[in-house]
Write an enzyme that holds these catalytic residues in place. Structure first.
Site, PDB file in Angstrom:
ATOM      1  CE  LYS A   1      -5.954 111.432 143.164  1.00 58.78           C
ATOM      2  NZ  LYS A   1      -6.505 111.212 141.805  1.00 58.78           N
ATOM      3  CG  ASN A   2      -3.234 110.282 140.217  1.00 61.10           C
ATOM      4  OD1 ASN A   2      -4.281 109.870 140.721  1.00 61.10           O
ATOM      5  ND2 ASN A   2      -3.116 111.501 139.709  1.00 61.10           N
TER       6      ASN A   2
ATOM      7  CB  CYS B   1     -15.045 114.513 135.321  1.00 60.93           C
ATOM      8  SG  CYS B   1     -13.395 115.079 134.971  1.00 60.93           S
TER       9      CYS B   1
ATOM     10  NE  ARG C   1      -9.932 113.472 133.196  1.00 58.18           N
ATOM     11  CZ  ARG C   1      -9.628 113.216 134.459  1.00 58.18           C
ATOM     12  NH1 ARG C   1     -10.390 113.659 135.419  1.00 58.18           N
ATOM     13  NH2 ARG C   1      -8.567 112.496 134.761  1.00 58.18           N
TER      14      ARG C   1
ATOM     15  CG  ASP D   1      -3.092 116.392 138.643  1.00 60.35           C
ATOM     16  OD1 ASP D   1      -4.067 116.800 137.998  1.00 60.35           O
ATOM     17  OD2 ASP D   1      -2.783 115.194 138.726  1.00 60.35           O
TER      18      ASP D   1
ATOM     19  NE  ARG E   1     -12.210 111.616 143.401  1.00 62.21           N
ATOM     20  CZ  ARG E   1     -12.172 111.740 142.098  1.00 62.21           C
ATOM     21  NH1 ARG E   1     -12.833 112.689 141.515  1.00 62.21           N
ATOM     22  NH2 ARG E   1     -11.464 110.904 141.365  1.00 62.21           N
TER      23      ARG E   1
HETATM   24  N1  EPU Z   1      -7.126 112.243 126.242  1.00 62.30           N
HETATM   25  C1  EPU Z   1      -7.796 111.942 125.066  1.00 62.30           C
HETATM   26  N2  EPU Z   1      -8.063 110.631 124.775  1.00 62.30           N
HETATM   27  C2  EPU Z   1      -7.734 109.614 125.604  1.00 62.30           C
HETATM   28  C3  EPU Z   1      -7.060 109.909 126.806  1.00 62.30           C
HETATM   29  C4  EPU Z   1      -6.773 111.237 127.093  1.00 62.30           C
HETATM   30  O1  EPU Z   1      -8.127 112.839 124.296  1.00 62.30           O
HETATM   31  O2  EPU Z   1      -8.015 108.461 125.269  1.00 62.30           O
HETATM   32  C5  EPU Z   1      -6.779 113.632 126.562  1.00 62.30           C
HETATM   33  C6  EPU Z   1      -7.495 114.145 127.812  1.00 62.30           C
HETATM   34  O3  EPU Z   1      -8.806 114.601 127.514  1.00 62.30           O
HETATM   35  C7  EPU Z   1      -6.557 115.225 128.280  1.00 62.30           C
HETATM   36  C8  EPU Z   1      -5.182 114.668 127.917  1.00 62.30           C
HETATM   37  O4  EPU Z   1      -5.423 113.679 126.941  1.00 62.30           O
HETATM   38  O5  EPU Z   1      -6.783 116.401 127.565  1.00 62.30           O
HETATM   39  C9  EPU Z   1      -4.393 114.061 129.074  1.00 62.30           C
HETATM   40  O6  EPU Z   1      -5.238 113.231 129.844  1.00 62.30           O
HETATM   41  P1  EPU Z   1      -4.716 111.913 130.553  1.00 62.30           P
HETATM   42  O7  EPU Z   1      -5.345 110.741 129.894  1.00 62.30           O
HETATM   43  O8  EPU Z   1      -3.241 111.926 130.680  1.00 62.30           O
HETATM   44  O9  EPU Z   1      -5.374 112.057 131.995  1.00 62.30           O
HETATM   45  P2  EPU Z   1      -5.839 110.845 132.895  1.00 62.30           P
HETATM   46  O10 EPU Z   1      -4.972 109.683 132.651  1.00 62.30           O
HETATM   47  O11 EPU Z   1      -7.309 110.665 132.766  1.00 62.30           O
HETATM   48  C10 EPU Z   1      -4.266 111.365 134.922  1.00 62.30           C
HETATM   49  C11 EPU Z   1      -4.441 111.658 136.372  1.00 62.30           C
HETATM   50  C12 EPU Z   1      -5.062 113.034 136.548  1.00 62.30           C
HETATM   51  C13 EPU Z   1      -4.130 114.060 135.890  1.00 62.30           C
HETATM   52  C14 EPU Z   1      -3.908 113.687 134.422  1.00 62.30           C
HETATM   53  C15 EPU Z   1      -2.920 114.588 133.704  1.00 62.30           C
HETATM   54  C16 EPU Z   1      -4.736 109.451 137.305  1.00 62.30           C
HETATM   55  C17 EPU Z   1      -5.629 108.467 137.954  1.00 62.30           C
HETATM   56  N3  EPU Z   1      -5.269 110.624 136.972  1.00 62.30           N
HETATM   57  O12 EPU Z   1      -5.577 111.419 134.340  1.00 62.30           O
HETATM   58  O13 EPU Z   1      -5.122 113.280 137.946  1.00 62.30           O
HETATM   59  O14 EPU Z   1      -4.696 115.342 135.960  1.00 62.30           O
HETATM   60  O15 EPU Z   1      -3.411 112.338 134.333  1.00 62.30           O
HETATM   61  O16 EPU Z   1      -1.693 114.565 134.349  1.00 62.30           O
HETATM   62  O17 EPU Z   1      -3.557 109.183 137.129  1.00 62.30           O
HETATM   63  C18 EPU Z   1      -5.925 114.303 139.928  1.00 62.30           C
HETATM   64  O18 EPU Z   1      -5.218 113.518 140.577  1.00 62.30           O
HETATM   65  O19 EPU Z   1      -6.489 115.301 140.444  1.00 62.30           O
HETATM   66  C19 EPU Z   1      -6.115 114.064 138.495  1.00 62.30           C
HETATM   67  C20 EPU Z   1      -7.146 114.594 137.816  1.00 62.30           C
END
Ligand code: EPU
Length: 425
Positions: free
Chosen positions: A27-28, A121, A126, A309, A401
């Site tokens: 998915k990701n 969320c 996030r 995850d 999802r």
């Molecule tokens: N963060 C910030 N600022 C930003 C971006 C992130 O503070 O601009 C913080 C977040 O709040 C969090 C940390 O950085 O504390 C890491 O978040 P990240 O941005 O890496 O998460 P994401 O990109 O939104 C992806 C996956 C998630 C997975 C996370 C962590 C996708 C589409 N989603 O989310 O997947 O948990 O990385 O590995 O790739 C899932 O599949 O169930 C899922 C939630």
């Protein structure tokens, strides 16, 4: 009017799992790659795409952005551009935070993007500040108004960007934007997840020059135009890890076809410590658990650490351990929502701040439970598999999802599990 009905999963637990199960596409990895199709004019084709609700949401978003998207799982075709559409509406973004991944491609390609802010969320606040900061460094002018991010730039220009934390979608958004920027971009402190590496492969196929994807420093030389592509998505390490935890919990012997063991190393290490045998077998991994489940502590961390995850599913496994395990969540502030539900099934778990102490209790007791996010739901399915009696997991739309036909896959290896319709909300 008929009352609203909702799907639920019904499980009758305490069955060993035996047989063969195939792991689907990631998915990701699929979500950012679908968004990358926006970087080119022509028709792109993705193969090994999992049949998930998030894929449908992304297809709807691409449609709104003027790309006729045909979903024929495991294949998705994203049709040629039909004009300059650059607005991602709240209605779609609120269903799936990953929609923010269209921001980089749209501003890079059209010089303009209007994307609804995803908001918080269930698992945490996030924010997307790193995505925005990076786009500003590439020359975009960013304003946030009425819940939308508006980004404008005549042509993005390569820059050096240091991320404050290794955000996965942030790294991906900036890689895509940089792929059409003028000159060279260096991204520092990048997320190193296999899905980021996979996006780098696709951008290279499209004609960008991406070097270092999968490491902390990525260099990208942008192109004036990028080409459409044909690509088969890598296997889903989290789906595979979830099934490994399930077999670990129930005991049994299951061949997970196409499971990507290399991408799962941080999880495999912990599962092995817990007493689960994992061995490469052909194109997959054989998962066997016969002896006791030993307590194992984990702390989530960005890749190559233990993935957030997999935390909830590993906790379900640890409810069966002989002893006490300490699980610490460092990525999201609110990712223990499965705990009260596991407790209702008889698990002994104490939470203090971001740490959960799990005392092994042996068989759980079946109950009606529900979860508010995808991985928490998966942990409740595992709990149901090791519970006496019947477990009903509600709000299956969370599971849908990220897990394709989980009831069919687990049913195929001997679980007593089915999808049912419940009356009422
Ligand atoms: N963060 C910030 N600022 C930003 C971006 C992130 O503070 O601009 C913080 C977040 O709040 C969090 C940390 O950085 O504390 C890491 O978040 P990240 O941005 O890496 O998460 P994401 O990109 O939104 C992806 C996956 C998630 C997975 C996370 C962590 C996708 C589409 N989603 O989310 O997947 O948990 O990385 O590995 O790739 C899932 O599949 O169930 C899922 C939630």
């Amino acid at each position: 009017m008929p009352p609203p009905s909702m799907d639920a999963i019904r499980i009758r637990g305490r069955r060993r799992l035996e047989g063969t199960l195939r792991v689907g596409g990631a998915k990701n990895a699929a979500l950012p790659i679908l968004c990358a199709t926006l970087l080119s004019e022509g028709e792109s084709r993705l193969r090994n795409v999992p049949g998930l609700r998030d894929i449908g949401t992304t297809a709807a978003l691409l449609d709104v952005l003027g790309r006729k998207t045909t979903v024929n799982i495991p294949e998705v075709r994203v049709g040629p551009a039909t004009g300059a559409f650059f607005e991602a509406p709240y209605e779609l973004v609120r269903q799936m935070r990953a929609s923010v991944l269209v921001l980089g491609p749209l501003v890079a390609r059209f010089g303009e993007a209007r994307v609804s802010l995803p908001g918080g969320c269930a698992i945490g606040a996030r924010p997307v500040d790193q995505h925005l900061k990076g786009l500003e460094a590439l020359g975009a002018h960013i304003t946030v108004e009425h819940g939308y991010v508006y980004a404008k730039a005549p042509r993005l220009v390569g820059a050096e960007i240091v991320l404050d934390m290794p955000t996965v979608t942030g790294t991906e958004n900036l890689m895509m934007a940089a792929a059409l920027a003028k000159g060279r971009t260096t991204l520092i402190n990048c997320a190193r997840e296999p899905e980021v590496e996979e996006l780098g492969r696709v951008l290279n196929k499209m004609g960008a020059k991406v070097d270092g994807a999968g490491t902390a420093i990525i260099h990208i030389t942008g192109a004036d135009e990028l080409a459409p592509f044909d690509h088969a998505i890598i296997a889903d390490r989290i789906e595979a890890g979830t099934f490994m935890a399930a077999v670990g919990a129930t005991g049994g012997n299951v061949l997970l076809e196409d499971a990507p063991l290399d991408d799962l190393e941080p999880v495999a290490v912990k599962l092995r410590e817990a007493g689960v045998t994992l061995e490469r077998d052909g194109n997959g991994v054989r998962v066997v658990r016969e002896g006791p489940i030993l307590p194992v502590d984990v702390t989530t961390a960005p890749h190559p650490g233990f993935p957030t995850d997999m935390q909830a599913q590993f906790m379900a496994l640890m409810t069966q351990c002989e002893g006490r395990a300490v699980l610490t969540e460092t990525i999201f502030e609110n990712r223990f929502m499965h705990v009260p539900e596991l407790q209702r099934m008889g698990a002994k778990i104490a939470i203090r701040n971001n740490t959960a102490v799990v005392e092994g209790v042996g068989p759980l007791s079946g109950a009606s439970v529900m979860a508010t996010d995808l991985r928490a739901s998966a942990s409740l399915v595992i709990a149901g598999l090791v519970a006496e009696g019947e477990t009903i997991v509600r709000r299956v739309y969370h599971l849908d999802r990220g897990y394709e036909s989980i009831e069919k896959k687990l049913g195929g290896v001997g679980a007593l599990i089915e999808r049912i319709q419940l009356e009422g909300p």
